[in-house]
Motif scaffolding. Structure first.
Motif, short mmCIF file in Angstrom:
data_model
loop_
_atom_site.label_atom_id
_atom_site.label_comp_id
_atom_site.label_asym_id
_atom_site.label_seq_id
_atom_site.Cartn_x
_atom_site.Cartn_y
_atom_site.Cartn_z
N ALA A 313 -11.08 7.64 -6.31
CA ALA A 313 -10.12 6.75 -5.67
C ALA A 313 -10.72 5.98 -4.50
N ARG A 314 -11.92 6.35 -4.08
CA ARG A 314 -12.56 5.62 -2.98
C ARG A 314 -12.89 4.21 -3.46
N LEU A 316 -10.67 2.06 -4.27
CA LEU A 316 -9.56 1.54 -5.06
C LEU A 316 -8.74 0.58 -4.22
N ASP A 317 -8.62 -0.64 -4.69
CA ASP A 317 -7.92 -1.68 -3.93
C ASP A 317 -6.84 -2.29 -4.81
N VAL A 324 1.21 6.75 -0.95
CA VAL A 324 0.15 7.72 -1.23
C VAL A 324 0.72 9.10 -0.95
N HIS A 338 -9.46 8.26 4.15
CA HIS A 338 -9.76 7.46 2.95
C HIS A 338 -8.56 7.40 2.02
N ARG A 339 -7.85 8.50 1.92
CA ARG A 339 -6.70 8.55 1.02
C ARG A 339 -5.60 7.58 1.44
N ARG A 342 -5.49 3.74 0.98
CA ARG A 342 -5.24 3.06 -0.31
C ARG A 342 -3.90 2.36 -0.31
N THR A 343 -3.03 2.62 0.68
CA THR A 343 -1.75 1.92 0.78
C THR A 343 -1.74 1.07 2.05
N ARG A 345 -2.15 -2.14 2.22
CA ARG A 345 -3.25 -3.09 2.13
C ARG A 345 -2.74 -4.51 2.04
#
Length: 611
Positions: A313-314, A316-317, A324, A338-339, A342-343, A345
């Motif tokens: 998932a790293r 992931l855009d 999340v 990092h997790r 992902r939101t 963005r």
């Protein structure tokens, strides 16, 4: 401080080609600042003192050069990593395992308390070249003569400030005193209090008296102003039930759910699909083409929920990810950053939800500090609230159908059914409703009552104030007496372990809490004597629990617990229930794999996953 190296790839830093290739396959191309400075220094034989916040890639900073330096053909411990908690130890071991996946013959052993010695001893005697463990268990294995450091090439102290906060400095000093003088050393810490600097002076100076390379990475504030963070304490219902209720009741566009292992992605996805959710797994088991297809389906809406591990998932855009969910917490704070990144963005707002158990509550403080945010506590919808939600949703659907569709023909059919059956319209509507709600009942059964006197094994022996329960033998001193419940009546029990056996109050608390699945607030005063100790426990303990505590060990000695002044009454052997049916304390469920009282842990405890 050393000069910051920029523009170098992992392949150009002197790593073994097979390791550099694996790092590239994992999707890492450019070293972080701590990696750019630490990796070359360690490869050159220099001791390293690394000051860097979580989220900077410290595991790879020592893990990659450590793998390069060891000899896969030599079946002995060549790299030792000391971590403050079993969760972090497992995460570090999983990362190193993934980094060295293509190195034939390399074995990684994870050792920590709360799990049986047997499998861990077997891994060490089998010749694991990399050992990652917590202070107490490492010390026990050293004292047993099982862990041999004579061939050690690199010793690493990870999250040293956390170990200081948890009271492990003396254990660390004892362990490091057994590290050969010829071994290379590294210490990594987010902060450098006086005690850690003192430890670094004695631990990191090499045989020639040379000081270590001090790498200082400026802390970066990870602003997450657009991300709302919320947390639910796991209790009452299972995590999958809680997750399903959240997904059913909250408004979302796309959801990314994080779990620990590749197998977890498959298992959880299958459960969600059975419940009717459009979910798909995203893990290292998928090829690059399959991963791209899955992400494409997420963007298009064919998939609304991804269940993923940290690594894949790293990077992931997908701007459409509105939520999340940390179904399983990561082993360290850097993965959490990092997790949730992902939101929220592309200037959008997002929400990060995490499920935590009481022993994990202390991690929330780190997450708040690192993200410069606040984590709100919330409760998932209960059975009554879920029933109401489903009924209101049904009403809305009916109203929308009546408003937007021509129901003339269906109305005729209903009238005909009423005439021919002599049933009322209410009876017909109720019967049809009964058929449509079979898969998803409109009236949800009441939730089970939350245990208050004794709880599941994973909730044992630690309240929120004391944070995560370290393993036996590493526990800090017991908290203040106000944690006791004043309404509990106690009996005094005698155990055959005292000062001369090296026992401490925290050891006794940990042993009882662990073996009897008993919350620490139900353990009263403890008095230590030379050859025995006295401990207060609630009146009316089940005989089966007392039998368990008789055999439980403190500092490798059986407690032999008995009521002070009289021996515990034993039932005839024929009345003894089968092993799998023995009751836990106050009706607590059987322990999960890896927490058995007989010391036989599930092999899954020696995780080889990469977070």
């Amino acid at each position: 401080m050393s000069e910051v190296m920029t523009g170098l790839s992992f392949a150009e830093m002197g790593l073994a080609p097979i390791i550099a290739k694996q790092v590239e396959a994992l999707g890492f191309s450019t070293p972080t600042p701590i990696q750019a400075q630490a990796i070359p220094a360690l490869l050159e034989g220099t001791n390293v003192l690394g000051e860097a916040q979580t989220g900077t890639g410290k595991t790879a900073a020592f893990g990659l050069p450590g793998l390069t330096l060891l000899d896969p053909k030599e079946r002995s411990t060549q790299m030792l990593v000391v971590a403050p908690t079993r969760e972090l130890a497992m995460q570090v071991a999983a990362a190193i395992t993934e980094f060295g996946q293509k190195m034939r013959g390399v074995e990684v052993a994870t050792v920590y308390g709360g799990s049986a010695f047997g499998p861990q001893i077997k891994a060490l005697r089998g010749g694991a070249q990399v050992v990652v463990g917590t202070p107490g268990r490492l010390l026990d294995l050293l004292n047993k003569g099982v862990l041999n450091l004579s061939a050690l090439r690199l010793a690493v102290l990870d999250e040293a400030d956390e170990m200081l906060n948890m009271g492990f400095v003396e254990d660390i000093e004892t362990i490091m005193a057994k590290v050969p003088a010829t071994s290379q050393r590294a210490l990594f810490s987010a902060t450098m209090p006086t005690a850690i600097r003192k430890l670094a002076k004695t631990f990191l100076v090499n045989e020639a008296g040379e000081q270590p390379l001090n790498i200082q990475i400026a802390a970066k504030t990870q602003a997450q102003a657009t991300i709302r963070q919320r947390a639910w304490q796991v209790r009452g219902v299972t995590k999958i039930t809680a997750l399903a209720r959240l997904l059913e009741t909250m408004e979302y566009q796309r959801v990314l759910i994080f779990v620990r292992t590749r197998q977890d992605t498959m298992d959880l996805t299958e459960q969600l699909q059975r419940l009717g959710f459009k979910a798909s797994p995203l893990s290292g088991d998928l090829t690059q083409v399959q991963r791209e297809q899955t992400v494409s389906q997420l963007r298009s809406g064919h998939v609304e929920i991804l269940v993923a591990t940290d690594v894949v998932a790293r990077g992931l855009d997908v701007p459409e990810i509105t939520h999340v969910i940390n179904y399983d917490l990561p082993g360290d704070s850097e993965s959490y950053v990092h997790r949730i990144g992902r939101t929220g963005r592309a200037g959008r707002s997002g929400e990060a939800i995490l499920f935590f158990r009481p022993r994990e509550k202390h991690l929330l403080r780190h997450y708040e500090r690192l993200t410069n945010g606040t984590i709100e506590f919330f409760e998932i919808p209960n059975a009554s609230e879920l029933s109401t939600h489903r009924q209101l949703k049904l009403l809305s659907t009916i109203q929308e159908t009546v408003a937007k569709q021509d129901l003339t023909q269906l109305t005729t059919i209903v009238e005909k059914l009423q005439t021919e059956s002599e049933l009322s319209l209410l009876q017909i509507a109720t019967a049809l409703l009964a058929q449509t709600q079979q898969a998803r009942p409109l009236i949800v059964a009441d939730d089970p009552k939350v245990r208050e006197y004794s709880d599941k094994p994973e909730r044992r022996a630690r309240d929120a104030k004391r944070g995560d329960r370290p393993e036996r033998g590493e526990r800090p001193a017991r908290g203040p007496r106000e944690s006791r419940d004043a309404n509990i009546e106690f009996d005094t029990y005698k155990i055959q372990v005292g000062r001369e056996h090296g026992a401490r109050p925290q050891d006794i608390v940990g042993a009882i809490a662990n073996e009897a699945s008993m919350d620490s607030r139900f353990i009263g005063q403890i008095q230590l004597f030379d050859g025995h100790s006295l401990v207060e426990l609630p009146k009316g303990l089940p005989v089966a629990v007392l039998r368990v505590l008789q055999k439980a060990r403190v500092r490798q000695h059986q407690m032999g617990m008995e009521l002070a002044g009289e021996q515990i009454t034993r039932k005839p052997r024929g009345d003894k229930p089968p092993r799998g049916e023995r009751p836990a304390f106050k009706g607590a469920p059987k322990r999960a794999a890896g927490a058995g009282r007989d010391g036989k842990a599930d092999r899954g405890n020696r995780s080889r996953r990469f977070q």
